[in-house]
Write a protein that holds these residues in place. Structure first.
Motif, PDB file in Angstrom:
ATOM      1  N   GLY A   4       0.906  -1.299  -0.161  1.00  0.00           N
ATOM      2  CA  GLY A   4      -0.153  -0.234   0.177  1.00  0.00           C
ATOM      3  C   GLY A   4       0.503   1.015   0.083  1.00  0.00           C
ATOM      4  O   GLY A   4       1.786   1.307  -0.203  1.00  0.00           O
ATOM      5  N   VAL A   5       0.332   2.464   0.760  1.00  0.00           N
ATOM      6  CA  VAL A   5       0.592   3.399   0.681  1.00  0.00           C
ATOM      7  C   VAL A   5       2.529   3.693   1.049  1.00  0.00           C
ATOM      8  O   VAL A   5       3.388   3.876   0.483  1.00  0.00           O
ATOM      9  CB  VAL A   5      -0.297   4.554   0.780  1.00  0.00           C
ATOM     10  N   ILE A   6       2.640   3.645   2.491  1.00  0.00           N
ATOM     11  CA  ILE A   6       3.397   3.347   3.074  1.00  0.00           C
ATOM     12  C   ILE A   6       4.492   2.653   2.473  1.00  0.00           C
ATOM     13  O   ILE A   6       5.977   2.763   2.889  1.00  0.00           O
ATOM     14  CB  ILE A   6       3.446   2.808   4.281  1.00  0.00           C
ATOM     15  N   ASP A  28       1.069  -9.570  -1.697  1.00  0.00           N
ATOM     16  CA  ASP A  28      -0.284  -8.411  -1.262  1.00  0.00           C
ATOM     17  C   ASP A  28      -1.550  -9.290  -1.897  1.00  0.00           C
ATOM     18  O   ASP A  28      -1.635  -9.616  -3.137  1.00  0.00           O
ATOM     19  CB  ASP A  28      -0.325  -7.285  -1.886  1.00  0.00           C
ATOM     20  N   SER A  33      -3.682  -3.178  -5.610  1.00  0.00           N
ATOM     21  CA  SER A  33      -1.909  -3.027  -4.519  1.00  0.00           C
ATOM     22  C   SER A  33      -0.988  -3.135  -5.488  1.00  0.00           C
ATOM     23  O   SER A  33      -0.027  -2.570  -5.602  1.00  0.00           O
ATOM     24  CB  SER A  33      -2.166  -3.720  -3.201  1.00  0.00           C
ATOM     25  N   CYS A  66       4.310  -4.381   6.061  1.00  0.00           N
ATOM     26  CA  CYS A  66       3.491  -2.676   5.872  1.00  0.00           C
ATOM     27  C   CYS A  66       2.538  -2.615   5.361  1.00  0.00           C
ATOM     28  O   CYS A  66       1.793  -1.932   4.909  1.00  0.00           O
ATOM     29  CB  CYS A  66       4.276  -2.332   4.492  1.00  0.00           C
ATOM     30  N   SER A  67       1.555  -3.948   5.620  1.00  0.00           N
ATOM     31  CA  SER A  67      -0.043  -4.265   5.603  1.00  0.00           C
ATOM     32  C   SER A  67       0.304  -3.717   6.475  1.00  0.00           C
ATOM     33  O   SER A  67      -0.097  -2.638   7.282  1.00  0.00           O
ATOM     34  CB  SER A  67      -0.096  -5.790   5.783  1.00  0.00           C
ATOM     35  N   ASN A  75       1.162 -11.887   9.745  1.00  0.00           N
ATOM     36  CA  ASN A  75       1.943 -11.602   8.593  1.00  0.00           C
ATOM     37  C   ASN A  75       3.607 -12.031   9.535  1.00  0.00           C
ATOM     38  O   ASN A  75       4.251 -12.766   9.197  1.00  0.00           O
ATOM     39  CB  ASN A  75       2.107 -10.580   8.151  1.00  0.00           C
ATOM     40  N   GLU A  89       5.596  -2.467  10.615  1.00  0.00           N
ATOM     41  CA  GLU A  89       5.121  -1.065  10.678  1.00  0.00           C
ATOM     42  C   GLU A  89       4.615  -0.933  12.026  1.00  0.00           C
ATOM     43  O   GLU A  89       4.197  -2.290  12.621  1.00  0.00           O
ATOM     44  CB  GLU A  89       4.130  -0.833   9.521  1.00  0.00           C
ATOM     45  N   LYS A  90       4.411   0.370  12.432  1.00  0.00           N
ATOM     46  CA  LYS A  90       3.447   0.182  13.803  1.00  0.00           C
ATOM     47  C   LYS A  90       2.249   0.718  13.279  1.00  0.00           C
ATOM     48  O   LYS A  90       1.703   1.008  11.573  1.00  0.00           O
ATOM     49  CB  LYS A  90       4.027   1.763  14.268  1.00  0.00           C
ATOM     50  N   TYR A 167      -8.504   6.908   2.708  1.00  0.00           N
ATOM     51  CA  TYR A 167      -6.994   7.234   3.215  1.00  0.00           C
ATOM     52  C   TYR A 167      -7.377   7.593   4.895  1.00  0.00           C
ATOM     53  O   TYR A 167      -6.536   6.874   6.160  1.00  0.00           O
ATOM     54  CB  TYR A 167      -5.988   7.551   2.857  1.00  0.00           C
ATOM     55  N   ARG A 171      -7.524   5.157   8.664  1.00  0.00           N
ATOM     56  CA  ARG A 171      -6.768   5.469  10.312  1.00  0.00           C
ATOM     57  C   ARG A 171      -7.231   5.963  11.029  1.00  0.00           C
ATOM     58  O   ARG A 171      -6.563   5.396  12.008  1.00  0.00           O
ATOM     59  CB  ARG A 171      -5.487   7.404   9.540  1.00  0.00           C
ATOM     60  N   LYS A 285      11.433  12.254   9.896  1.00  0.00           N
ATOM     61  CA  LYS A 285      10.589  10.806   9.336  1.00  0.00           C
ATOM     62  C   LYS A 285      12.230  10.310   8.721  1.00  0.00           C
ATOM     63  O   LYS A 285      11.992  11.056   7.626  1.00  0.00           O
ATOM     64  CB  LYS A 285       9.315   9.764   8.468  1.00  0.00           C
TER      65      LYS A 285
HETATM   66  N1  LIG Z   1       6.108   5.333   9.717  1.00  0.00           N
HETATM   67  C1  LIG Z   1       5.170   5.641   8.951  1.00  0.00           C
HETATM   68  O1  LIG Z   1       5.227   7.619   9.699  1.00  0.00           O
HETATM   69  C2  LIG Z   1       3.681   5.644   9.031  1.00  0.00           C
HETATM   70  C3  LIG Z   1       2.709   5.888   7.388  1.00  0.00           C
HETATM   71  C4  LIG Z   1       1.608   5.547   7.637  1.00  0.00           C
HETATM   72  C5  LIG Z   1       1.157   4.352   7.695  1.00  0.00           C
HETATM   73  N2  LIG Z   1       1.759   3.300   8.102  1.00  0.00           N
HETATM   74  C6  LIG Z   1       1.386   1.966   8.928  1.00  0.00           C
HETATM   75  O2  LIG Z   1       2.155   1.042   7.606  1.00  0.00           O
HETATM   76  C7  LIG Z   1       0.806  -0.003   8.043  1.00  0.00           C
HETATM   77  C8  LIG Z   1      -0.099   0.030   6.465  1.00  0.00           C
HETATM   78  O3  LIG Z   1      -0.081   1.483   6.109  1.00  0.00           O
HETATM   79  P1  LIG Z   1      -0.606   2.098   4.460  1.00  0.00           P
HETATM   80  O4  LIG Z   1      -1.159   3.534   4.864  1.00  0.00           O
HETATM   81  O5  LIG Z   1       0.241   1.648   3.648  1.00  0.00           O
HETATM   82  O6  LIG Z   1      -1.831   1.229   4.495  1.00  0.00           O
HETATM   83  P2  LIG Z   1      -2.921   0.480   3.173  1.00  0.00           P
HETATM   84  O7  LIG Z   1      -3.907   0.919   3.167  1.00  0.00           O
HETATM   85  O8  LIG Z   1      -2.168   2.154   1.910  1.00  0.00           O
HETATM   86  O9  LIG Z   1      -1.914  -0.034   2.399  1.00  0.00           O
HETATM   87  C9  LIG Z   1      -2.439  -1.863   3.359  1.00  0.00           C
HETATM   88  C10 LIG Z   1      -2.314  -2.876   2.131  1.00  0.00           C
HETATM   89  O10 LIG Z   1      -1.671  -3.864   2.854  1.00  0.00           O
HETATM   90  C11 LIG Z   1      -3.398  -5.285   2.557  1.00  0.00           C
HETATM   91  N3  LIG Z   1      -2.916  -6.239   2.729  1.00  0.00           N
HETATM   92  C12 LIG Z   1      -4.041  -6.483   3.941  1.00  0.00           C
HETATM   93  N4  LIG Z   1      -4.177  -7.512   4.000  1.00  0.00           N
HETATM   94  C13 LIG Z   1      -2.246  -8.068   4.144  1.00  0.00           C
HETATM   95  C14 LIG Z   1      -2.394  -9.397   4.587  1.00  0.00           C
HETATM   96  N5  LIG Z   1      -3.010 -10.297   5.061  1.00  0.00           N
HETATM   97  N6  LIG Z   1      -0.668  -9.083   4.004  1.00  0.00           N
HETATM   98  C15 LIG Z   1      -0.494  -8.553   3.010  1.00  0.00           C
HETATM   99  N7  LIG Z   1      -0.520  -7.408   3.071  1.00  0.00           N
HETATM  100  C16 LIG Z   1      -1.658  -6.860   3.293  1.00  0.00           C
HETATM  101  C17 LIG Z   1      -3.748  -4.154   1.670  1.00  0.00           C
HETATM  102  O11 LIG Z   1      -4.412  -5.012   0.325  1.00  0.00           O
HETATM  103  C18 LIG Z   1      -2.732  -3.018   1.258  1.00  0.00           C
HETATM  104  O12 LIG Z   1      -2.580  -2.725  -0.286  1.00  0.00           O
HETATM  105  C19 LIG Z   1      -0.200   0.354   8.350  1.00  0.00           C
HETATM  106  O13 LIG Z   1      -0.381  -0.409   9.921  1.00  0.00           O
HETATM  107  C20 LIG Z   1       0.131   2.077   9.309  1.00  0.00           C
HETATM  108  O14 LIG Z   1       0.344   2.912   9.937  1.00  0.00           O
HETATM  109  C21 LIG Z   1       3.130   4.101   9.418  1.00  0.00           C
END
Ligand SMILES: NC(=O)c1ccc[n+]([C@@H]2O[C@H](COP(=O)([O-])OP(=O)(O)OC[C@H]3O[C@@H](n4cnc5c(N)ncnc54)[C@H](O)[C@@H]3O)[C@@H](O)[C@H]2O)c1
Length: 339
Positions: A4-6, A28, A33, A66-67, A75, A89-90, A167, A171, A285
């Motif tokens: 995903g995004v992160i 994923d 994604s 990063c899920s 995972n 990831e947190k 998004y 959160r 960051k």
């Molecule tokens: N460190 C930071 O600054 C920061 C910033 C944003 C998000 N995050 C954390 O990162 C994590 C992901 O956030 P995001 O923004 O990328 O979310 P997102 O929704 O964009 O992406 C999550 C991805 O996980 C996938 N997913 C779902 N179930 C899964 C599984 N069983 N196995 C593998 N992948 C799976 C989804 O299909 C999706 O593509 C969250 O825990 C979020 O809190 C951290």
């Protein structure tokens, strides 16, 4: 694991920039994604999988989880079963029991579980750690950390149609700003002071009334060594404004001076008996710095530079229980709003 995004904006670019690491495989369950991920890195040879077994059979040496948070425990369990170190990831998971199980399964397999607290690796955070440890501001007594923003706004316009920004919805449903951003600040305060948090209390308000989680929350925390940390964080600061703005500051106040960081004003300074030192600003960051440390640790087997699973558990527990207490208080007081 998780594209995903992160993964796209934080982890993958950092892996690609780190000598010694190769972005080999991405898993994923969502084909969308994976397709978006592949589009983001057209020049990179990386195998993408929506089949978990094929991913684990693809010859990988370590995994970045990063899920979304509810998927982290399974995972991590899968990585432990395949003998792979994990950077996760947190928030590490949605509750304490799941995080404890993640730590246990990795310990039993004699594998490292690292919490991806990328704020620790920002040059600003690293400088603060060095200054605090060197006694530049005396004993740290008060820390105030603020991050108020809109999380890209409440609404988004997709082909002329306004709808809620998915998004930001995600959160808010994972626990809101203290669980999402506040965990980084709780971790920084524990790391900078080297002192555990012994008592804490939070207060909150529902500037955005749609969600159970508060959209604006304050945490007050006492450390064992007498320091007090205050964290204020919001996902509803100008969230419906045409021109959203953010507020991101650190104040570290000691018996002999103070360190101040204003991200948006790009101002970072130390004031003490020697005068005022203006220091170079940086982003809050640093994924690349985190991956450099991760690569060093994987090479040497010394993971002491990196935040542990326990660090992730403590910060997540404080953020979550503080948020839950605010939700309970809201219910008992019948504060108006949807939930
Ligand atoms: N460190 C930071 O600054 C920061 C910033 C944003 C998000 N995050 C954390 O990162 C994590 C992901 O956030 P995001 O923004 O990328 O979310 P997102 O929704 O964009 O992406 C999550 C991805 O996980 C996938 N997913 C779902 N179930 C899964 C599984 N069983 N196995 C593998 N992948 C799976 C989804 O299909 C999706 O593509 C969250 O825990 C979020 O809190 C951290």
């Amino acid at each position: 694991m998780g594209a995903g995004v992160i993964a796209r904006f934080g982890h993958a670019p950092a892996i690609l920039e780190t000598p010694g690491l190769v972005l080999a495989s991405v898993y994923d369950p969502s084909p969308e994604s994976l397709a978006e991920f592949a589009r983001s890195f057209p020049a990179v040879e990386v195998e993408t999988f929506n089949n978990r077994d094929a991913f684990f059979a693809s010859g990988i040496d370590a995994v970045s989880v990063c899920s979304s948070a509810p998927a982290h425990p399974s995972n991590v369990r899968d990585c432990a079963a395949h003998g792979l170190p994990v950077l996760c990831e947190k928030p590490l998971a949605m509750n304490d029991a799941d995080i404890a199980a993640m730590i246990a399964v990795m310990e039993e397999a004699h594998l490292p579980l690292v919490a991806a607290f990328c704020y620790r690796f920002s040059p600003v955070a690293q400088t603060i750690k060095r200054l605090v440890d060197s006694g530049a501001i005396g004993a740290v007594r008060s820390i105030r950390l603020i991050y108020n923003w809109s999380l890209f706004g409440k609404y988004t316009n997709d082909g002329g149609q306004w709808h809620e920004n998915p998004y930001r919805v995600g959160r808010m449903l994972e626990g809101g700003p203290m669980v999402d951003c506040g965990v980084h600040f709780i971790d920084l305060a524990r790391w900078w002071t080297g002192s555990e948090i012994t008592d804490y209390k939070a207060h909150a308000s529902w500037v955005d009334e749609e969600y159970e989680a508060p959209s604006h929350i304050w945490l007050h925390a006492d450390h064992q060594n007498g320091c007090h940390t205050a964290v204020e964080t919001s996902f509803a600061f100008t969230h419906t404004a045409k021109d959203p703005v953010s507020l991101f500051t650190y104040d570290i106040i000691g018996t002999n001076g103070a360190i101040r960081y204003d991200r948006d004003g790009w101002r970072f300074e130390l004031r003490n008996g020697d005068g005022t030192q203006i220091m170079p600003g940086s982003s809050e960051k640093n994924f690349t710095g985190m991956y450099h440390a991760w690569a060093r640790a994987l090479r040497t087997g010394d993971f002491s530079e990196l935040p542990t699973g326990r660090d992730g558990m403590v910060a997540t527990r404080i953020a979550r229980t503080a948020t839950e207490e605010c939700i309970r208080l809201r219910r008992s007081r019948h504060i108006p709003g949807k939930p």
